[in-house]
Write a protein that holds these residues in place. Structure first.
Motif: not given
Length: 610
Positions: A436-444, A553-558, A560-572
């Motif tokens: 899941d983290e690999l997928r979201l990092v690639r998406a961002h 940490v629980y995997d799903r919360f890690a 969750y935090i990664a997705d929200h952080v990248y949504a705030s700090v990454v653009a294009n």
């Protein structure tokens, strides 16, 4: 020394008399320059000090013993031939006996000055860690003495000089060597050659099959050469009188340019917060003892470790929840709330302009989440949590914060994300969320992302990629090595990427690292002030902003935090690292608001950096 041991055990006058007579006899058998002379003198000082406290003796006899003890301590402490550890012990013991705060501070200052001699670069990193483990309370007691003497700025300097000694050695070296290279390139080149060989011996990358004794002899010779070269730079090169010496408060104060940096000093007789601001230092005495703080941190870490075991029960998790709530409430009342009130941060901000605070705790407080200190029981008043008043960041030292701000932004060619994902690590449990983290990092990050996973995520491959990427995300198991903290790190396909591996790097283009792995920002309990963990290693190696975790940490919360952080700090596909602290703050607040969310799920995530 059997008589001495017996006197220590019984404390009876006849045993003390016999032991003192025996030590006087031993002193008579060695010359003043003999290695045992200082040891015998120190033992004599301890014995006569003990005898001076025995009741039933005349005041004159007890005063004579105190005077003799002071004289013996002076001979030990003031002799350049005394071994550094013994000198340090003598200064520290004499400081504890001083009635005058200024005199006590002077002895503590000389004791702290011995620390770099003990953690000498002529010793291996493992040996330096072992020696520093024995000195854990010295710096805090020295800072307390400075506060007793009414010198808070000196207290800050002592905390800075006596903590994170191994990192400071490397940090001071990088900055001063850059300046020397411009002024005296030949001297700098010679020092660099010496340093390179020393580092090779320290990391085991020197000539293979070299006998241990030869390696030790070579290390000592190189260390002596280094000391001679640095002293000549101070004496002979204009403007380099303070070359590789600790910075003064005027330089350290720069760390507070964007908000206060709060050092929390936990000493035996007093606990204080030292809030460094642009204008100076504000001292906030804390109504709590070092013993209570140590007990709270010990209970907290013990319950965390119990829940880290494969056979952890529901009762273990319930106990951890109760301990967490209790410890965070007590630390809010005694530590965090008084500090924020003193800084005028006594309520939630009225708009979206969040104030910043950097926390720099000492001793056992280094294991506690300052950003989560607060009242979390049902019905607690609003705004009674650090998270609701300020954006919290952490820094291992003031100079680390100054250095991270001074670093230039990365060049466009290296503004890429290195994603290291280990869903399956040989010999360890799987990490399904790595997918899941690999997928979201690639998406961002899209095309601005290099992925290393499975067999491609070898130790050599990852080390080779770090220099070519400004940003890094590690979704791997993290682990600690309590007996050898520099061997702590994150687990890759073929080996662990350790603190020691990272410590030798200088990543000029590094900017941001995310480590949602378990326990990537916590030290061994015996070395809390050295910050020997993978998060600090990456920060000191060049990553200005690091997001990491204090415990498992629980995997799903890690994710969750990664997705929200990248949504705030990454653009294009481009990451704005300067938004990291606020992005993590907002992500953690969002996670906390999730229905049924428990304390232990949202509190581990922390930001280190400017």
């Amino acid at each position: 020394m059997c008589l001495s041991a017996r006197s220590d055990e019984t404390g009876k006058l006849p045993d003390l008399n016999d032991a003192i007579t025996a030590v006087h006899g031993a002193l008579g058998e060695v010359t003043a320059d003999h290695p045992d002379h200082a040891r015998h003198l120190y033992q004599l000082a301890l014995l006569q000090s003990a005898r001076s406290a025995v009741a039933g003796r005349s005041a004159a006899a007890r005063a004579a013993d105190r005077a003799a003890a002071d004289e013996a301590l002076g001979l030990v402490a003031d002799s350049a031939g005394t071994p550094p550890m013994l000198r340090l012990d003598a200064f520290q013991y004499r400081a504890q006996r001083q009635q005058d705060p200024a005199a006590a501070l002077a002895d503590y200052e000389r004791a702290v000055a011995c620390v770099p001699l003990l953690a000498w670069h002529g010793l291996s990193r493992t040996d330096r860690e072992r020696l520093l483990r024995e000195l854990s309370a010295l710096t805090q007691n020295a800072a307390a003495a400075a506060l007793d003497a009414g010198r808070p700025e000196r207290a800050v300097e002592l905390l800075e000089h006596g903590r994170t000694v191994l990192w400071n050695q490397a940090l001071d070296l990088a900055a001063d060597m850059t300046a020397l290279s411009r002024a005296e390139p030949e001297r700098a080149a010679r020092l660099t050659r010496t340093r390179t060989e020393l580092q090779a011996l320290d990391t085991g990358s020197g000539t293979p099959y070299t006998p241990h004794s030869q390696t030790a002899d070579r290390r000592m010779a190189l260390a002596r050469e280094w000391d001679e070269l640095t002293e000549r730079v101070r004496q002979e090169v204009p403007g380099f009188r303070d070359f590789l010496l600790p910075p003064r408060f005027g330089e350290l104060r720069r760390a507070a340019d964007r908000g206060p940096v709060v050092l929390i000093n936990v000493a035996g007789r007093r606990c204080d917060a030292l809030a460094v601001t642009r204008t100076g230092v504000r001292t906030v005495p804390l109504d709590i003892t070092g013993t209570e703080i140590t007990r709270a941190a010990t209970d907290y870490v013990s319950d965390l470790e119990a829940c880290d075991q494969p056979d952890a029960t529901e009762e273990d998790y319930d106990r951890l929840g109760r301990t967490t709530e209790s410890v965070l409430a007590r630390m809010w009342e005694a530590v965090a709330s008084p500090v924020l009130d003193a800084l005028g941060l006594n309520s939630p901000p009225g708009n979206d302009s969040w104030p910043r605070v950097w926390w720099c705790p000492t001793g056992p407080l280094a294991f506690l989440p300052f950003h989560a200190m607060g009242l979390h029981a049902p019905g607690a008043p609003p705004g009674t949590c650090v998270l609701d008043r300020v954006v919290s960041s952490y820094t291992p030292t003031l100079r680390a914060l100054v250095r991270s701000r001074d670093r230039r932004p990365p060049g466009s060619g290296r503004r890429r994300m290195l994603m290291v994902a280990m869903e399956q690590t040989p010999g360890m449990r799987s990490l399904p969320h790595a997918r899941d983290e690999l997928r979201l990092v690639r998406a961002h990050f899209a095309d601005a992302c290099t992925v290393r996973s499975g067999p491609e995520a070898s130790r050599a491959a990852v080390l080779g990629e770090l220099g070519g990427h400004s940003w890094a995300h590690f979704c791997c198991h993290g682990d600690m090595a309590p007996r050898s903290p520099s061997d702590s790190g994150i687990e890759l396909y073929d080996a662990r990427l350790t603190v020691g591996d990272i410590a030798g790097l200088d990543l000029e283009e590094a900017e941001f690292a995310f480590l949602p792995s378990c326990r990537t920002a916590v030290s061994d309990f015996g070395l809390p002030d050295e910050a020997i963990h993978i998060s600090a290693a990456l920060h000191f190696a060049g990553y200005r902003h690091v997001v990491a975790t204090l415990w498992s940490v629980y995997d799903r919360f890690a994710t969750y935090i990664a997705d929200h952080v990248y949504a705030s700090v990454v653009a294009n596909g481009t990451l704005d690292a300067e938004r990291t602290a606020l992005a993590l703050h907002e992500a953690v607040r969002e996670l906390r608001r999730e229905p049924g969310m428990e304390l232990i799920c949202w509190t581990p995530f922390i930001h280190t950096g400017p």
